[in-house]
Design a protein around this motif. Structure first.
Motif, PDB file in Angstrom:
ATOM      1  N   LEU A   1       0.863  -1.183   0.000  1.00  0.00           N
ATOM      2  CA  LEU A   1       0.000   0.000   0.000  1.00  0.00           C
ATOM      3  C   LEU A   1       0.892   1.223   0.000  1.00  0.00           C
ATOM      4  O   LEU A   1       1.957   1.220   0.619  1.00  0.00           O
ATOM      5  N   ALA A   2       0.460   2.261  -0.714  1.00  0.00           N
ATOM      6  CA  ALA A   2       1.208   3.502  -0.636  1.00  0.00           C
ATOM      7  C   ALA A   2       0.922   4.119   0.720  1.00  0.00           C
ATOM      8  O   ALA A   2      -0.235   4.390   1.044  1.00  0.00           O
ATOM      9  N   SER A   3       1.927   4.275   1.521  1.00  0.00           N
ATOM     10  CA  SER A   3       1.654   4.883   2.818  1.00  0.00           C
ATOM     11  C   SER A   3       2.287   6.255   2.845  1.00  0.00           C
ATOM     12  O   SER A   3       3.240   6.529   2.110  1.00  0.00           O
ATOM     13  N   ILE A   4       1.704   7.118   3.660  1.00  0.00           N
ATOM     14  CA  ILE A   4       2.262   8.460   3.777  1.00  0.00           C
ATOM     15  C   ILE A   4       3.165   8.444   4.992  1.00  0.00           C
ATOM     16  O   ILE A   4       2.716   8.105   6.086  1.00  0.00           O
ATOM     17  N   PRO A   5       4.433   8.747   4.820  1.00  0.00           N
ATOM     18  CA  PRO A   5       5.335   8.685   5.981  1.00  0.00           C
ATOM     19  C   PRO A   5       4.966   9.746   7.015  1.00  0.00           C
ATOM     20  O   PRO A   5       4.337  10.752   6.688  1.00  0.00           O
ATOM     21  N   GLY A   6       5.382   9.497   8.248  1.00  0.00           N
ATOM     22  CA  GLY A   6       5.197  10.492   9.301  1.00  0.00           C
ATOM     23  C   GLY A   6       3.751  10.622   9.739  1.00  0.00           C
ATOM     24  O   GLY A   6       2.913   9.770   9.459  1.00  0.00           O
TER      25      GLY A   6
ATOM     26  N   PRO B   1      -4.054   1.690  20.451  1.00  0.00           N
ATOM     27  CA  PRO B   1      -2.623   1.819  20.740  1.00  0.00           C
ATOM     28  C   PRO B   1      -2.364   2.656  21.983  1.00  0.00           C
ATOM     29  O   PRO B   1      -1.265   2.636  22.515  1.00  0.00           O
ATOM     30  N   PHE B   2      -3.389   3.376  22.456  1.00  0.00           N
ATOM     31  CA  PHE B   2      -3.171   4.200  23.644  1.00  0.00           C
ATOM     32  C   PHE B   2      -3.431   3.421  24.919  1.00  0.00           C
ATOM     33  O   PHE B   2      -2.972   3.787  25.983  1.00  0.00           O
ATOM     34  N   ALA B   3      -4.195   2.333  24.828  1.00  0.00           N
ATOM     35  CA  ALA B   3      -4.480   1.551  26.031  1.00  0.00           C
ATOM     36  C   ALA B   3      -3.595   0.320  26.110  1.00  0.00           C
ATOM     37  O   ALA B   3      -3.583  -0.357  27.114  1.00  0.00           O
TER      38      ALA B   3
ATOM     39  N   GLY C   1       0.353   5.488  15.329  1.00  0.00           N
ATOM     40  CA  GLY C   1       0.953   4.484  14.469  1.00  0.00           C
ATOM     41  C   GLY C   1       2.240   3.925  15.052  1.00  0.00           C
ATOM     42  O   GLY C   1       2.488   2.719  15.015  1.00  0.00           O
ATOM     43  N   GLN C   2       3.046   4.809  15.640  1.00  0.00           N
ATOM     44  CA  GLN C   2       4.292   4.356  16.253  1.00  0.00           C
ATOM     45  C   GLN C   2       4.023   3.442  17.436  1.00  0.00           C
ATOM     46  O   GLN C   2       4.726   2.456  17.650  1.00  0.00           O
TER      47      GLN C   2
ATOM     48  N   SER D   1      -3.845   6.771   6.416  1.00  0.00           N
ATOM     49  CA  SER D   1      -2.453   6.836   5.978  1.00  0.00           C
ATOM     50  C   SER D   1      -1.558   6.007   6.898  1.00  0.00           C
ATOM     51  O   SER D   1      -0.597   5.387   6.449  1.00  0.00           O
ATOM     52  N   VAL D   2      -1.880   5.989   8.161  1.00  0.00           N
ATOM     53  CA  VAL D   2      -1.079   5.235   9.117  1.00  0.00           C
ATOM     54  C   VAL D   2      -1.444   3.748   9.054  1.00  0.00           C
ATOM     55  O   VAL D   2      -0.582   2.878   9.175  1.00  0.00           O
ATOM     56  N   GLN D   3      -2.715   3.484   8.827  1.00  0.00           N
ATOM     57  CA  GLN D   3      -3.168   2.107   8.688  1.00  0.00           C
ATOM     58  C   GLN D   3      -2.367   1.391   7.605  1.00  0.00           C
ATOM     59  O   GLN D   3      -1.948   0.254   7.766  1.00  0.00           O
ATOM     60  N   ALA D   4      -2.116   2.116   6.501  1.00  0.00           N
ATOM     61  CA  ALA D   4      -1.368   1.512   5.404  1.00  0.00           C
ATOM     62  C   ALA D   4       0.032   1.110   5.859  1.00  0.00           C
ATOM     63  O   ALA D   4       0.518   0.035   5.521  1.00  0.00           O
ATOM     64  N   GLN D   5       0.671   1.977   6.660  1.00  0.00           N
ATOM     65  CA  GLN D   5       2.003   1.639   7.163  1.00  0.00           C
ATOM     66  C   GLN D   5       1.969   0.330   7.938  1.00  0.00           C
ATOM     67  O   GLN D   5       2.814  -0.544   7.776  1.00  0.00           O
TER      68      GLN D   5
END
Lengths: 492, 608, 325
Positions: free
Chosen positions: B265-270, B445-447, B503-504, B533-537
């Motif tokens: 998938l094309a992901s958007i960095p950052g 991801p926060f819990a 995402g991180q 965008s983060v899902q793709a990463q």
């Protein structure tokens, strides 16, 4: 060398200080905690309160270093004879304030008074008359109190206030200088920044509070050697001295009783919330039983029990002070044992929530032991509840001590405490003319102490519990240029 | 109808002053559906609240105007503004379960609006409320009018919310993520209802959403927001056929679907920049693949690149003549073909997880909630089984029970074996031995990361507990390797979770699971809390891991796009049972069961 | 519903048994039967014989809680604990150390306690709700800031100060009301006015801050935003929406303390010479009269448990979410 004496409550207090120091060290190393505490540090009200609390705490600590003074060797004793110590145990504070402590009058006298409050038969020029006798110490240096009193008090007050103002000015300058050094700006600018509240830490509020305290301190320092600033009580003791001595009792009760609740509250609360089921049922049963008993009665029962214990074992304690102290120690313990239900309930609810969280589940999936999960994952995440409740509880306990002393299950009657002061005030108020200064002193000290604690507590609460956000004056919307500056600073 | 000019909203947040909405302008015509689309935190909800002047205490509109029929509502005194709210413009919120007053009947909550804005009151208002309940599709409206919100299902609550919003017949309705909290079948119903009502009432709808498929289905025109600004405005047809802004183009490429199977998938960095700063250049510059020097120091303006199609991007600025933009967007590289399936890792037979309902003093069990009721499936090494279902279908319970996390809470029967070892009877060290084989990655991801532990402590915990033979030295080596593998820098080790973006954090959670070298990872909605965008990463990362390590995934999700992109096999779950189970091609192409068919039909799609 | 209440009462009895066992052990370890015998026979030199006789005569010769020499269920029942506890459940409190019937005293003293506690409570809750609503209504203004600070100040003052100052100003200086005392009939108001007033003021600070947080918590919720989006005025939002929801926890916390009103106000009664149960308790503590203290503990626990049950019931009645389930 005097012989150092460590009373039970002294040890607890020092332990507690060490604990607080450790927490502070830990907090500075933990970014999340540091962040949260920073918002307390930036709260002007909280920091002013903290200044006052520091002074109170300092007095309490000074009053907790106990020793028995070395007696002068008996005449003709051998040079190598064992040193003899006084039977009286003193604290550093006692030594510092030996003047007021030892200048005991016969009975009541009004603040800054020169004469006793009640008439007495005296022999004057061989004739027996009834009049107000001169005090032994208060205003003793005055030749003619009627005319000399006012000028003397005024001149001493002015000197004292001037001294205080000088010290305050020095403090302002010192803070400004240190800040100027670190910011590399002229001292004048630094001072202006402080005055305009353009500092992160609210130095203006801190310094103003400190200045007020210094002014009061200077005034007292100038007058106390010559007068009883807040008068004397029924047995002629200096009331200001009594009030200052009472601070330690309040601090010990507030801190140690809170501390004593923690093992029960944390242990039971976490266990109930984590294991659920039967464990939860049993623990809930225990704390419902405990909280269904009226607290005063429960405490009364315990206190009567320890009184019996103390009476039955008189040999355990060397001095009267030690006996009174062990009672204070046990009383605080009792307040802890009887007072944990509320916090335990909160912690149980919080733990119930946390155990459902994914990171606890993840730890379980890793096969981490129950104890490990509670220690690493749950306890650190409920500590904010513990902290909030502890600081709130503290002031409540100080107030409660007064009530318990009134009921007769408080501290030992020989221990100085706000409770005993208020207790005696009850009969003093019904005298005619009224003896009001004892109550006023207790009121003044207690309100200052509790109010400071409450204000500090509410700031802590606000920082750690976002739901408790109190009023925050709307920040002015910064103009674009200022935003740019902050953006640049952040970029640095 | 609605004309917004240069709307700017500031929030006084803990991190400083945040410019949530920056000089936003748009117009909406009568009867039109205008979509405001963007990822979380882009300012679209704040725009809605600014229009209604319902911002939280810490926020305020600092400039701009919002004109409804030529009246600037920003300038109105509060008392006149109240006449506008509900009557001229009203709003449907995202979360129907909390947006209704729990202790007030739904009828009263509707009549309240009617009585406030019309002369109708009392019995007549109640009759009107019943009529509205009927119109929004609540069965037996005369009876349900006295119900409390908790007596209604989630979809019904949202219908009531719609009735409240429409009861005073406003000219404009703002729908703020109206279906995000709902299941896909309910979502379809609610969207249809909105379309129907719009046709009947002729009101304009400002639809706020993060879901491009919904935009395509519902809207006439669309504005895309990024970091507080509108970056592209176009008609829906043009936006979806020829997006201009690199961000929009990238987003389309990042959306997972069947067509992209076997590709990266094309992901958007950052991630989206924080808004508590002054931007000197383009806000997307740091993530843009077409970034030019001037993007860094010249804030781009919204320009008409084509008629009725505006974009905020220097690529289309005629004064800055450059090559055509579209050429730069290259197709994503293919992934190597899937390795053949290995041996069976997980085998589940007739699995049941019943939660006892206890009553009475002695807590006797009087019944059961049959969360999972007879489920059978297996997963082979290197394969992905997607467990699909709506909320309450028991799919998450399956995952947790498999990992033996529900032992004390539920009555479990049936068998689970991991690599041939049956799990149910294992205790202590034996259980710990098996736990190494299967690990879990959670949704939120926060819990899922303990906020009070440093990253290295978080990553080490599992290794220390499950691999006691690994010494401290090896442990830290392994952790560092894992961090590299999931694409995070090693200086992350000494930091705390809150310093990372969503995402991180999800990468950290994956690294944590991988650190014990499992053969199976239960991924419980691992991307549903993340932006596209983060899902793709994350999806790319999971695919790579499967190729390299041969890990099997049990992928629990409700998102069909992800399923289509990722799954080898699909199991559809409903009310604790598997209704259908088979290969991805079979389920997606020729669904047999009625429920699967209705589920697939309800999914809004971009390319239909 | 009935089923539920019966279950709660069953649990209450279980709690009461626990309370009894606990206080029993506590008191008998302080005041053993031997001590009691010595005390009641009097004199300094009491022969062991006399003590044993005294104990046998009063049934104190049995073991405390576990009778190993008895058989079957009597191992449990043939003990001082059961002998002393069972009558309590029948509200038979026996007589105090000074020989007076505790049950009679309690019945006599209950009413003055209630006469003081009930108006204090009702007016107090009213005052607190008004004060906290004002704080909420003026939120984010300086009025709230000063109100908040004043409330913190109020709660930093010991209740003893309120009493002493109140007595001093209203009774001694202004001579409006008698300094203490109690009588029925028309004078009741005169005697109760000051203690009621002080009772209200001394709780005003802490309680209104507590209620304020409840209100603020509600105000932050989504449904309030919905209500505002309907165009309702702030007053309507506050009274129709927020108050109803926030009143649930307030209602239940108030109902919980209702029964305890009978217990009276410890300090207040003792300061104002009101012959109620609070004053009675303090006298008993000072006289170390364990029979009375135990009885008061029992009554206090019973009332607390009644309060818990009432709380549950009121919750079911007030909250549709629970009532209709």
């Amino acid at each position: 060398m005097p012989k150092l004496v460590f009373l039970a409550t002294d040890l607890v207090l020092f332990l507690l200080l060490a604990g607080v120091a450790f927490y502070a060290w830990h907090a500075t190393r933990t970014p999340t905690l540091r962040q949260t505490w920073r918002s307390v540090l930036h709260d002007a009200t909280a920091m002013s309160a903290a200044v006052v609390l520091t002074v109170f705490l300092l007095l309490a600590v000074l009053d907790s270093v106990h020793y028995r003074p070395l007696l002068a060797p008996a005449e003709g004793a051998a040079a190598d004879a064992a040193p003899a110590y006084s039977t009286k145990t003193l604290s550093l504070l006692d030594a510092l304030l030996s003047g007021p402590r030892e200048s005991r009058e016969k009975t009541y006298s009004i603040p800054l008074g020169t004469h006793q409050f009640s008439k007495e038969s005296m022999l004057v020029d061989g004739k027996s008359i009834r009049d107000f006798p001169r005090l032994k110490f208060g205003g003793a240096g005055l030749q003619n109190p009627q005319t000399d009193w006012a000028p003397d008090v005024i001149s001493r007050s002015v000197t004292g206030l001037l001294g205080g103002a000088l010290a305050a000015a020095a403090l302002w300058w010192a803070v400004a200088l240190i800040r100027a050094k670190s910011l590399a700006v002229p001292v004048g600018n630094s001072l202006r920044l402080i005055w305009r509240c353009q500092t992160d830490v609210p130095w203006r509020a801190i310094l103003l509070t400190a200045s007020v305290l210094l002014l009061i301190g200077g005034w007292i320092a100038a007058l106390w050697p010559h007068y009883h600033v807040l008068g004397t009580d029924q047995t002629g003791n200096d009331i200001l001295f009594n009030a200052i001595k009472s601070i330690r009792t309040a601090v010990v009760i507030g801190s140690f009783a809170t501390l004593a609740t923690l093992p029960f509250a944390i242990g039971f609360g976490l266990a109930a919330g984590y294991y659920k089921g039967r464990v939860d049922d049993v623990i809930q049963y225990i704390y419902t039983v405990l909280s269904s008993i009226p607290s005063v009665l429960l405490i009364a029962a315990f206190v009567l029990m320890i009184q019996v214990f103390i009476d039955k074992s008189p040999n355990l304690f060397e001095t009267g002070l030690e006996r009174a102290d062990i009672r204070l120690f046990l009383l605080s313990g009792i307040l802890g044992i009887t007072g944990w239900a509320g916090l335990a309930r909160l912690l149980r609810a919080e733990t119930l929530k946390l155990t459902e969280l994914d990171y606890v589940q993840a730890a379980r999936a890793f096969g981490v032991s129950d104890f490990g999960i509670m220690r690493r994952h749950i306890l650190p995440n409920v500590m904010h509840v513990v902290l909030i409740v502890a600081v709130l509880e503290f002031s409540g306990l100080v107030l409660y001590e007064a009530v318990l002393s009134y009921v007769g299950v408080g501290v030992d009657p020989s221990t100085n405490s706000f409770g005993t002061m208020i207790n005696s005030a009850r009969s003093e108020l019904s005298r005619d003319p009224t003896v009001w200064w004892n109550l006023l002193a207790a009121f003044g000290f207690m309100v200052t102490f509790v109010l400071s604690m409450q204000l500090f507590a509410s700031a802590v609460r606000e920082a750690f519990d976002p739901r408790a956000r109190a009023f925050r004056p709307q920040r002015k919307m910064p103009s674009q240029s200022k935003l740019a500056i902050t953006a640049r600073e952040q970029g640095r | 109808m609605l004309q917004i000019d240069n709307l700017t909203t500031d929030l006084d947040a803990d991190s400083g002053m945040v410019r949530a909405v920056d000089a936003l302008s748009l117009t909406i015509e009568r009867g039109e559906t205008f979509a405001l689309v963007g990822e979380s935190g882009c300012g679209k909800s704040m725009t809605a609240l600014s229009i209604l002047r319902l911002l939280p205490d810490s926020g305020r509109v600092s400039s701009g105007s919002v004109r409804i029929a030529d009246v600037d509502v920003i300038q109105l005194p509060e008392s006149s503004m109240r006449d506008v709210r509900g009557r001229r413009i009203s709003i449907i919120f995202q979360e129907p379960s909390t947006s209704l007053n729990p202790v007030m009947t739904v009828g009263r909550q509707i009549t309240e609006v009617i009585e406030r804005h019309t002369r109708i009151s009392g019995e007549a208002a109640l009759a009107k409320a019943i009529e509205w309940l009927g119109r929004v599709g609540i069965p037996e409206p005369a009876r349900r009018v006295g119900d409390y919100p908790f007596q209604l299902s989630g979809g019904q609550k949202q219908r009531v919310m719609i009735a409240i919003a429409l009861a005073a017949e406003p000219d404009i309705v703002i729908a703020d993520e109206p279906t995000t909290a709902l299941d896909v079948t309910i979502q379809a119903q609610i969207l249809d209802l909105l379309t129907e009502l719009q046709a009947a009432q002729g009101m304009a709808i400002l639809l706020i959403t993060h879901d491009l498929a919904i935009v395509k289905k519902m809207a006439h025109r669309v504005a895309m927001m990024y970091a507080g600004q509108i970056v592209e405005v176009a008609s829906v047809g043009e936006f979806f056929s020829a997006p201009l802004h690199p961000y929009a183009v990238n987003l389309f490429q990042a959306l997972p679907d069947t067509a992209k199977r076997g590709q990266r998938l094309a992901s958007i960095p950052g991630s989206v920049p924080p808004l508590n700063q002054i931007f000197v250049g383009c806000r997307f510059a740091d993530r843009c693949s077409n970034v030019m020097d001037r993007c860094r120091n010249h804030p781009p303006q919204l320009i008409d690149a084509r008629p009725q199609h505006a974009v905020r991007c220097a690529l289309y600025d005629q004064t800055n003549a450059n090559d055509s933009a579209a050429s730069v967007f290259a197709a994503a590289p293919d992934l190597p073909p899937d390795s053949p399936a290995g041996e069976i890792i997980l085998d589940v037979r007739d699995y049941r997880v019943w939660f006892p309902i206890r009553k009475g003093l002695l807590k006797r069990t009087v019944g059961h909630v049959k969360a999972v009721d007879g489920v059978t499936f297996s997963i082979r090494a290197g394969r992905t089984l997607a467990l699909v279902g709506e909320s309450g279908s028991g799919k998450t319970t399956v995952g947790k029970a498999l990992l033996q996390l529900l032992r004390n809470a539920a009555e479990i029967s049936g068998s689970v074996s991991l690599q041939g070892k049956s799990l149910a009877q294992l205790e202590g060290d034996d259980l710990r031995e098996v736990r190494r084989v299967a690990q879990i990655v959670f949704q939120d991801p926060f819990a899922s990361l303990n906020p009070r532990m440093r990253v290295n402590e978080i990553l080490e915990e599992g290794v220390a507990s499950l691999c006691p033979t690994v010494n401290a030295r090896q442990r830290s080596d392994r952790i560092a390797a894992m961090l590299d593998r999931v694409g995070l820098r090693r200086d992350a080790l000494t930091r705390y979770p809150h310093e990372f973006s969503g995402g991180q954090r999800q990468r950290l959670a994956i690294a944590r699971a991988l650190a014990v070298e499992p053969r199976l990872i239960v991924a419980d909605e691992p991307t549903s809390a993340l932006d596209v965008s983060v899902q793709a990463q994350i999806l790319n990362l999971l695919k790579e891991l499967q190729h390299e390590l041969g890990v099997a995934f049990l992928f629990i999700t409700h998102n069909f796009g992800v399923v289509e992109y990722l799954a080898h096999e699909i199991a559809v779950m409903k009310n604790g049972k598997l209704v259908e189970h088979g290969s991805a091609e079979q389920i997606l192409g020729r669904p047999q069961h009625e429920y699967t068919q209705s589920l697939l039909a309800a999914v809004p799609r971009l390319n239909s | 519903m009935i089923d539920y209440i019966i279950r709660r009462i069953g649990y209450g009895v279980l709690i009461l048994i626990g309370v009894n066992l606990f206080t029993f052990l506590l008191f008998f370890s302080v005041n053993t039967p031997d001590d009691m015998a010595r005390m009641s026979i009097g004199g300094k030199r009491v022969s062991d014989d006399a003590i044993v006789k005294w104990k046998v005569a009063r049934g104190y010769d049995k073991p405390l809680v576990w009778n190993a020499s008895a058989s079957g269920v009597e191992k449990l029942t043939d003990t001082i604990f059961v002998a002393r506890s069972l009558p309590l459940f029948a509200l038979d409190f026996g007589s105090s150390d000074s020989g007076r019937d505790i049950g009679y005293e309690i019945k006599q003293r209950m009413w003055p306690s209630l006469a003081l506690a009930a108006p204090t409570f009702v007016l107090g809750v009213f005052a607190v709700i008004v004060a906290s609503l004002l704080l909420v209504f003026f939120r984010n203004t300086y009025l709230e800031f000063w109100g908040f600070t004043f409330a913190v100040f109020l709660m930093s003052i010991s209740s003893l100060f309120y009493i002493l100052m109140g007595q001093f100003f209203f009774s001694r200086v202004l001579k409006l009301v008698p300094i203490s005392g109690y009588s029925g009939g028309s004078d009741l108001f005169v005697f109760l006015a000051l203690p009621v007033l002080i009772g209200i003021v001394s709780r005003l600070g802490s309680d209104s801050l507590f209620y304020r947080t409840l209100f603020l918590e509600e105000i932050g919720k989504d449904y309030v935003r919905t209500a505002r989006s309907k165009g309702l005025s702030e007053t309507v939002v506050l009274f129709r929406h927020v108050l109803r929801n926030a009143l649930l926890p307030i209602l239940t916390s108030t109902v919980a303390v209702l029964p305890l009103l009978f217990m009276g106000a410890l300090i207040m009664e003792s300061f104002f010479g009101i012959p109620g149960l609070g004053g009675y308790t303090i006298e008993a503590i000072n006289a170390q009269d364990f029979a009375i203290v135990r009885s008061m503990v029992f009554i206090g626990s019973v009332l607390y448990i009644v309060g818990l049950i009432l709380t549950d019931i009121s919750y079911t009645l007030a909250d549709p979410r629970i009532r209709l389930r």
